[in-house]
Write an enzyme that holds these catalytic residues in place. Structure first.
Site, PDB file in Angstrom:
ATOM      1  CB  CYS A 136      -0.900  -0.029   1.317  1.00  0.00           C
ATOM      2  SG  CYS A 136      -0.428  -0.013   2.958  1.00  0.00           S
ATOM      3  CB  ILE A 137       0.372   4.800   1.026  1.00  0.00           C
ATOM      4  CG1 ILE A 137       0.903   6.122   0.284  1.00  0.00           C
ATOM      5  CG2 ILE A 137       0.217   4.683   2.189  1.00  0.00           C
ATOM      6  CD1 ILE A 137      -0.083   7.362   0.530  1.00  0.00           C
TER       7      ILE A 137
END
Length: 526
Positions: free
Chosen positions: A468-469
């Site tokens: 994810c980020i």
């Protein structure tokens, strides 16, 4: 269930990057037409008017696609294999889902015409009653249906992932073999999605009442509701549930409902973006929305956490300061400019519940103070870019000066509280590990992918790689094979073991590079 929630939260993040980018463009367009910033210099410039109109049209189109974007993102994220097939099937499902609802609404004489405010008022309702009834319906991708916002996309996305995971390997008899496997998934969506549509036709009005009641409860809590949101949003960081809370606030009635240019808009971020498109935004409506947006995050993202990084550096053992200086500086700058805070937060939340709760309390207090003072800064990033574009450049009406003043106070509080707590309780923040626990610096590793793969127990222990980020999200055969010290040497800031086979490794802003290098190493060693 923990694995499902983690994966679900990550899947909901997909559309956010697009919406944030669109919001930045809207902010720029709003600044160009804001007389408090540039006066009337650009008022009659045709190019500027054309640019603003184009940006508003593009952003409006994107915002109207939010439900289907969530549908596609969740179907893709929750599917185990052949994700592109699930994404394709989700679009079919989304359209048929709402077509089914429209069909049953029409059987009861409920159409776009019969729920219009004028029609309802001509049939005996007053304006308030007509507006409330009209707000329960919407037109999505040209289909008249219930106003389900992103919930419609979430429901169909989850249904698609379930159907896909169950049927994407199904083999039919030889005579029908052409329709086996991947081709069978869209067919099953066509067969099953009307059932889901019929169920939601009856269930959604009740579900909608519950959502609206929860939103009303949050609104009734007034500014204290902003404290609850800010406190929970930070407290949930390690679980990944903060993503779900964020999206509910940003895109559903839980974050508020407002009438903008005669249209009912739900969700704090949706309301903020809609008001940005107005030539003369209603600041009261905008402030109602921004209570839950980035104005509450700037004090701790831009000021507080970077100061905490400085406190960690100052309290590091003298012989370790050079080893941690680079990683703490990078984490501080990442939070300062982009609002990505996990590289810092994972340096203390697992080793000090005291600092974790303090941080969550300060976050809640930040939202509370900004709401009390009438600050009006929006969007969903949280770093310096949002502060400048949606605060400073939009003029004094945003009260950005108060936001910065709170931030300066936060920097001092975070620095002294972290410095005191770290030394008082000997908290093992970066640089305070014993010499025997210290491992070689990431710069000594020549092949990042090989190093991460080895630390995870080798290629044979790695089942699935995703990110994810700020985190690698991994499925392993056994998390007991992980060498945590070796992972630290690759730049990891923390490890979250979800289960015996699921683990997340925090890398912060360099997670994309870590994921690419790890995938390359695994593939090359296949």
């Amino acid at each position: 269930m923990k694995v499902f929630i983690q994966k679900f939260g990550k899947s909901m993040m997909g559309p956010l990057s697009i919406i944030v980018a669109a919001g930045l463009l809207l902010g720029l367009a709003s600044t160009l037409q804001n007389p408090n910033v540039l006066g009337n210099v650009l008022k009659d410039v045709a190019f500027v008017d054309g640019f603003v109109s184009l940006v508003n049209a593009l952003a409006g189109g994107l915002f109207s696609l939010l439900p289907v974007l969530f549908c596609m993102s969740i179907a893709q994220g929750m599917s185990k294999e052949d994700k592109e097939v699930a994404t394709f099937a989700s679009i079919i499902g989304f359209i048929l889902f709402h077509v089914t609802i429209r069909f049953f609404l029409s059987l009861n004489g409920i159409t776009a015409e019969t729920v219009s405010i004028d029609y309802l008022m001509n049939n005996g309702m007053d304006l308030i009653e007509a507006t409330q009834y009209n707000a329960a319906f919407d037109t999505t991708m040209g289909i008249f249906t219930y106003r389900m916002s992103i919930f419609g996309g979430i429901i169909v996305g989850l249904w698609t992932a379930m159907i896909h995971n169950k049927f994407h390997t199904t083999q039919l008899p030889v005579a029908f073999s052409f329709f086996s496997g991947k081709r069978f998934v869209p067919i099953m969506m066509v067969v099953t999605i009307p059932v889901l549509g019929i169920i939601m036709y009856f269930v959604w009005p009740l579900f909608n009442d519950i959502i609206n009641a929860f939103g009303s409860l949050l609104q009734a809590a007034g500014v204290f509701g902003t404290f609850i949101y800010g406190f929970l949003e930070r407290l949930l960081i390690p679980t990944g549930l903060h993503h779900i809370l964020n999206q509910m606030i940003r895109f559903t009635p839980i974050g508020g409902t407002a009438i903008v240019d005669g249209e009912t808009i739900s969700g704090a971020l949706n309301i903020f973006n809609a008001t940005l498109m107005q030539a003369s935004p209603d600041m009261d409506v905008m402030r109602m929305a921004t209570r839950f947006l980035t104005q509450g995050t700037h004090p701790f993202m831009v000021f507080g956490l970077p100061a905490a990084c400085f406190a960690m550096y100052k309290t590091a053992l003298p012989e370790n300061k050079n080893k941690v200086k680079g990683i703490l500086l990078t984490a501080a700058l990442t939070s300062f400019f982009t609002g990505i805070t996990e590289p810092i937060e994972f340096a203390f939340i697992f080793i000090s519940p005291l600092l974790w709760v303090f941080h969550a309390f300060m976050a809640g207090t930040s939202f509370l103070l900004n709401a009390l003072l009438g600050v009006c800064i929006g969007n969903a990033g949280g770093g310096l870019v949002d502060l400048m574009l949606f605060g400073v450049l939009r003029g004094t009406q945003t009260k950005w000066i108060l936001n910065v003043a709170i931030g300066i106070a936060y920097a001092l509080i975070y620095y002294f509280v972290f410095k005191w707590a770290i030394t008082k309780f000997n908290i093992k923040t970066p640089g305070r590990e014993d010499e025997s626990d210290m491992v070689s610096n990431v710069e000594e590793i020549t092949d990042l992918g090989i190093a991460i793969m080895t630390a995870l127990g080798g290629k044979e222990n790695i089942v699935e790689i995703d990110n994810c980020i700020s985190r690698l999200r991994l499925v392993l055969k056994d998390t007991k094979n992980i060498d945590e010290n070796a992972l630290k040497s690759t730049g990891s800031l923390g490890i979250i073991k979800i289960s015996d086979t699921q683990v997340q490794v925090v890398y912060g802003a360099k997670v994309e590079k870590a994921a690419i290098e790890l995938k390359r190493a695994v593939n090359l060693n296949a």
